[in-house]
Design a protein around this motif. Structure first.
Motif, mmCIF file in Angstrom:
data_model
loop_
_atom_site.group_PDB
_atom_site.id
_atom_site.type_symbol
_atom_site.label_atom_id
_atom_site.label_comp_id
_atom_site.label_asym_id
_atom_site.label_seq_id
_atom_site.Cartn_x
_atom_site.Cartn_y
_atom_site.Cartn_z
ATOM 1 N N GLY A 1 17.945 27.034 -30.335
ATOM 2 C CA GLY A 1 17.133 27.116 -29.123
ATOM 3 C C GLY A 1 17.557 28.231 -28.199
ATOM 4 N N ALA A 2 18.868 28.459 -28.093
ATOM 5 C CA ALA A 2 19.366 29.523 -27.226
ATOM 6 C C ALA A 2 18.923 30.886 -27.741
ATOM 7 C CB ALA A 2 20.887 29.456 -27.141
ATOM 8 N N HIS A 3 18.778 31.008 -29.062
ATOM 9 C CA HIS A 3 18.369 32.283 -29.656
ATOM 10 C C HIS A 3 16.859 32.483 -29.559
ATOM 11 C CE1 HIS A 3 18.553 35.638 -32.564
ATOM 12 N NE2 HIS A 3 17.396 35.159 -33.005
ATOM 13 N N SER A 4 16.096 31.423 -29.846
ATOM 14 C CA SER A 4 14.651 31.578 -30.023
ATOM 15 C C SER A 4 13.825 31.271 -28.783
ATOM 16 C CB SER A 4 14.175 30.662 -31.168
ATOM 17 O OG SER A 4 14.781 31.032 -32.379
ATOM 18 N N TYR A 5 14.278 30.329 -27.946
ATOM 19 C CA TYR A 5 13.429 29.825 -26.880
ATOM 20 C C TYR A 5 13.940 30.094 -25.467
ATOM 21 C CZ TYR A 5 10.954 27.009 -30.386
ATOM 22 O OH TYR A 5 10.224 26.583 -31.458
ATOM 23 N N ALA A 6 15.211 30.404 -25.303
ATOM 24 C CA ALA A 6 15.809 30.354 -23.972
ATOM 25 C C ALA A 6 15.190 31.324 -22.979
ATOM 26 C CB ALA A 6 17.315 30.613 -24.054
ATOM 27 N N LYS A 7 14.713 32.483 -23.453
ATOM 28 C CA LYS A 7 14.223 33.486 -22.512
ATOM 29 C C LYS A 7 13.026 32.995 -21.725
ATOM 30 C CE LYS A 7 12.769 38.323 -22.185
ATOM 31 N NZ LYS A 7 12.428 39.547 -22.940
ATOM 32 N N GLN A 8 12.014 32.498 -22.435
ATOM 33 C CA GLN A 8 10.818 31.992 -21.772
ATOM 34 C C GLN A 8 10.293 30.790 -22.538
ATOM 35 O OE1 GLN A 8 8.214 35.489 -21.433
ATOM 36 N NE2 GLN A 8 8.593 35.449 -19.266
ATOM 37 N N PRO A 9 10.784 29.581 -22.230
ATOM 38 C CA PRO A 9 10.356 28.403 -22.970
ATOM 39 C C PRO A 9 8.894 28.098 -22.779
ATOM 40 C CG PRO A 9 11.631 27.763 -21.039
ATOM 41 C CD PRO A 9 11.750 29.258 -21.167
ATOM 42 N N VAL A 10 8.329 27.430 -23.790
ATOM 43 C CA VAL A 10 6.916 27.107 -23.762
ATOM 44 C C VAL A 10 6.657 25.841 -22.973
ATOM 45 C CG1 VAL A 10 6.574 28.161 -26.008
ATOM 46 C CG2 VAL A 10 7.026 25.718 -25.866
ATOM 47 N N HIS A 11 5.404 25.614 -22.646
ATOM 48 C CA HIS A 11 4.969 24.400 -21.957
ATOM 49 C C HIS A 11 3.986 23.687 -22.867
ATOM 50 C CE1 HIS A 11 6.863 25.893 -18.309
ATOM 51 N NE2 HIS A 11 6.304 27.050 -18.564
ATOM 52 N N ALA A 12 4.409 22.554 -23.403
ATOM 53 C CA ALA A 12 3.583 21.869 -24.400
ATOM 54 C C ALA A 12 2.261 21.407 -23.840
ATOM 55 C CB ALA A 12 4.349 20.679 -24.969
ATOM 56 N N ASP A 13 2.180 21.191 -22.513
ATOM 57 C CA ASP A 13 0.917 20.692 -21.959
ATOM 58 C C ASP A 13 -0.188 21.736 -22.082
ATOM 59 O OD1 ASP A 13 2.190 22.353 -20.159
ATOM 60 O OD2 ASP A 13 1.613 21.211 -18.385
ATOM 61 N N GLU A 14 0.189 23.002 -22.285
ATOM 62 C CA GLU A 14 -0.818 24.045 -22.416
ATOM 63 C C GLU A 14 -1.457 24.061 -23.811
ATOM 64 O OE1 GLU A 14 0.840 27.759 -21.297
ATOM 65 O OE2 GLU A 14 1.391 27.090 -19.308
ATOM 66 N N GLN A 15 -0.811 23.390 -24.795
ATOM 67 C CA GLN A 15 -1.435 23.366 -26.112
ATOM 68 C C GLN A 15 -1.533 21.936 -26.614
ATOM 69 O OE1 GLN A 15 0.631 25.606 -29.089
ATOM 70 N NE2 GLN A 15 1.926 23.888 -29.550
ATOM 71 N N GLY B 1 21.899 18.257 -23.627
ATOM 72 C CA GLY B 1 22.668 18.222 -22.394
ATOM 73 C C GLY B 1 22.071 19.027 -21.266
ATOM 74 N N GLY B 2 20.756 19.196 -21.278
ATOM 75 C CA GLY B 2 20.099 19.911 -20.194
ATOM 76 C C GLY B 2 20.092 21.411 -20.329
ATOM 77 N N ALA B 3 20.448 21.944 -21.518
ATOM 78 C CA ALA B 3 20.491 23.399 -21.695
ATOM 79 C C ALA B 3 20.083 23.753 -23.118
ATOM 80 C CB ALA B 3 21.895 23.928 -21.409
ATOM 81 N N TYR B 4 19.642 24.993 -23.303
ATOM 82 C CA TYR B 4 19.317 25.474 -24.641
ATOM 83 C C TYR B 4 20.603 25.665 -25.425
ATOM 84 C CZ TYR B 4 14.605 26.121 -22.996
ATOM 85 O OH TYR B 4 13.347 25.881 -22.512
ATOM 86 N N GLN B 5 20.576 25.204 -26.653
ATOM 87 C CA GLN B 5 21.757 25.264 -27.495
ATOM 88 C C GLN B 5 21.376 25.811 -28.867
ATOM 89 O OE1 GLN B 5 24.587 24.571 -26.191
ATOM 90 N NE2 GLN B 5 24.111 23.277 -24.425
ATOM 91 N N GLY B 6 22.350 26.305 -29.609
ATOM 92 C CA GLY B 6 22.147 26.685 -30.991
ATOM 93 C C GLY B 6 20.941 27.578 -31.203
ATOM 94 N N ASP C 1 7.563 19.925 -24.549
ATOM 95 C CA ASP C 1 7.803 20.701 -23.333
ATOM 96 C C ASP C 1 9.320 20.804 -23.145
ATOM 97 O OD1 ASP C 1 8.276 21.448 -20.570
ATOM 98 O OD2 ASP C 1 6.129 21.126 -20.285
ATOM 99 N N LEU C 2 9.859 21.955 -23.496
ATOM 100 C CA LEU C 2 11.309 22.116 -23.501
ATOM 101 C C LEU C 2 11.888 22.143 -22.102
ATOM 102 C CD1 LEU C 2 11.597 24.672 -26.434
ATOM 103 C CD2 LEU C 2 11.835 22.176 -26.499
ATOM 104 N N ASN C 3 11.124 22.612 -21.120
ATOM 105 C CA ASN C 3 11.587 22.535 -19.725
ATOM 106 C C ASN C 3 11.781 21.084 -19.315
ATOM 107 O OD1 ASN C 3 11.620 25.308 -19.245
ATOM 108 N ND2 ASN C 3 9.483 25.339 -18.592
ATOM 109 N N ALA C 4 10.791 20.252 -19.624
ATOM 110 C CA ALA C 4 10.873 18.838 -19.252
ATOM 111 C C ALA C 4 11.996 18.141 -20.007
ATOM 112 C CB ALA C 4 9.536 18.151 -19.524
ATOM 113 N N ALA C 5 12.172 18.487 -21.279
ATOM 114 C CA ALA C 5 13.263 17.887 -22.048
ATOM 115 C C ALA C 5 14.613 18.268 -21.454
ATOM 116 C CB ALA C 5 13.172 18.332 -23.502
ATOM 117 N N ASN C 6 14.773 19.523 -21.083
ATOM 118 C CA ASN C 6 16.014 19.953 -20.446
ATOM 119 C C ASN C 6 16.253 19.211 -19.138
ATOM 120 O OD1 ASN C 6 17.486 21.801 -22.002
ATOM 121 N ND2 ASN C 6 16.085 23.464 -21.519
ATOM 122 N N ALA C 7 15.212 19.071 -18.342
ATOM 123 C CA ALA C 7 15.356 18.398 -17.040
ATOM 124 C C ALA C 7 15.792 16.954 -17.202
ATOM 125 C CB ALA C 7 14.039 18.478 -16.270
#
Length: 395
Positions: free
Chosen positions: A378-392, A371-376, A129-135
């Motif tokens: 991740g900024a290219h592939s995931y930043a627009k709408q990150p996934v929620h791992a709990d859904e899968q 550091g709480g943000a999409y980098q490298g 869960d990339l949102n949770a990891a960022n938080a």
């Protein structure tokens, strides 16, 4: 000292291999585009050996323990009493592969109070869960490029297997038959077909470059349009959306990351707009396709075939309908974990760990969040709408 929890797939049912089909693997000096291969200070494995299973331990266990770290290696990741669940709360680092993912949901991340680093040995970090990891400020990294070409090769193989109807023809041979008419009643040439590529990143471009010599007509869609000279070189037609792309093709290959935008995208409505008798090859993520919509399209004849290397969830249950649906050529997420690919992503995992232990920067192309943000990447592939791992979550 750190506690490292490594979740890998089980050893072969016959036991860890005492020998291998080949004595070595080719030495690849650089990735396409000149990107450097993983460069750890050392490795504790033989390239070409089975590293992705528990006994292979990515070649990390001896080194980490010699450095004084605590290492837990397991394939047991399902349910509240699994080794993964028991060991997670005080783990500093979690390592797993997309092929046997340790799903790090927001709830699991909340329980893992010491967790600082999550590594995907391979490509694709949507099981976290990339949102949770960022938080939480947790670093998530993967070994970008390590198995891109392997997945592209697998994709091309599955395109040919579907179009030529190889699975049925091979089974006739295995069963002792020789009825040519039965073998070829659904077999076509790929030459001249219209092939559409959904997402032209590293893998998508590698597929384009490998399919072009087959004499196909190539189209694609992506968030970022490719340079005009690249489109001209491969005769590419650009479409603004997946909805436009699928109306104009005979074969669709899927290479997009799993995001809120792509989840369930291949549904009844979209499939209904495709040419009758089209084929889909999806080596990206199973949840990009609506499971039951794919089955319905195959049963009705809307699709002539579906192949993929990815399922939802993973591992897929024995009664998953994709195992038995008509005209399928599914594999069990093996495209990126060839013995050749394992050598690269094991080396990349060690490189990431070496940098992290030393407080040195991790390569930008390996980074998903930091550091709480999409980098490298991740900024290219995931930043627009990150996934929620709990859904899968698989467990």
């Amino acid at each position: 000292m750190a506690k490292i929890l490594i979740v890998l797939y089980p050893d072969p049912v016959t036991g860890y291999p005492p020998d291998y089909a080949r004595d070595s693997i080719p030495v690849i000096k650089e990735y396409p585009g000149g990107v450097a291969l993983p460069s750890p200070k050392a490795i504790d494995f033989v390239p070409g050996h089975l590293l992705g299973s528990v006994s292979g331990n990515l070649g990390l266990k001896d080194w980490l323990e010699t450095e004084g770290h605590t290492v837990v290696v397991t394939d047991d990741k399902e349910g509240p009493d699994s080794v993964f669940e028991r060991e997670l709360p005080d783990a500093d680092v979690v390592i797993s592969q997309p092929f046997w993912p340790a799903y790090l949901t927001a709830e699991r991340i909340a329980r893992a109070e010491k967790l600082q680093l999550v590594i995907t040995a391979g490509i694709g970090s949507d099981h976290t869960d990339l949102n949770a990891a960022n938080a939480r400020g947790i670093t998530v990294a993967e070994v970008t490029y390590s198995n891109s070409i392997g997945v592209a090769e697998h994709t091309v193989m599955q395109v040919l297997v579907l179009v030529r109807d190889f699975v049925k023809q091979h089974q006739i041979a295995v069963d002792g038959g020789w009825n040519i008419a039965d073998a070829v009643e659904r077999s076509y040439d790929l030459e001249g077909m219209r092939v559409g590529v959904f997402a032209a990143g590293r893998i998508g471009r590698a597929v384009i470059e490998r399919l072009a010599p087959f004499g196909v007509r190539l189209s694609y869609t992506d968030r970022f349009r490719l340079p005009a000279e690249y489109e001209e070189k491969y005769g590419l037609t650009f479409h603004e959306s997946i909805e436009e792309l699928v109306k104009e093709i005979d074969v669709l290959t899927v290479h997009a990351p799993l995001t809120d935008e792509t989840r369930g995208l291949l549904n009844d409505e979209l499939l209904a707009t495709m040419t009758r008798g089209a084929y889909i090859v999806n080596p990206a993520r199973g949840a990009i396709a609506d499971r039951d919509a794919i089955v319905r399209a195959l049963e009705s004849g809307r699709l002539a075939g579906y192949a993929g290397d990815v399922w939802d969830p993973q591992p897929a249950p024995a009664d998953h309908p994709w195992r038995t649906m008509p005209h399928n050529a599914m594999t069990t997420h093996t495209s990126g974990t060839s013995l050749s690919g394992q050598a690269r992503y094991a080396a990349g995992t060690r490189e990431i760990l070496e940098n992290w232990f030393e407080g040195a920067p991790i390569r930008p192309e390996y980074l998903i969040v930091e550091g709480g943000a999409y980098q490298g990447t991740g900024a290219h592939s995931y930043a627009k709408q990150p996934v929620h791992a709990d859904e899968q979550q698989a467990s």
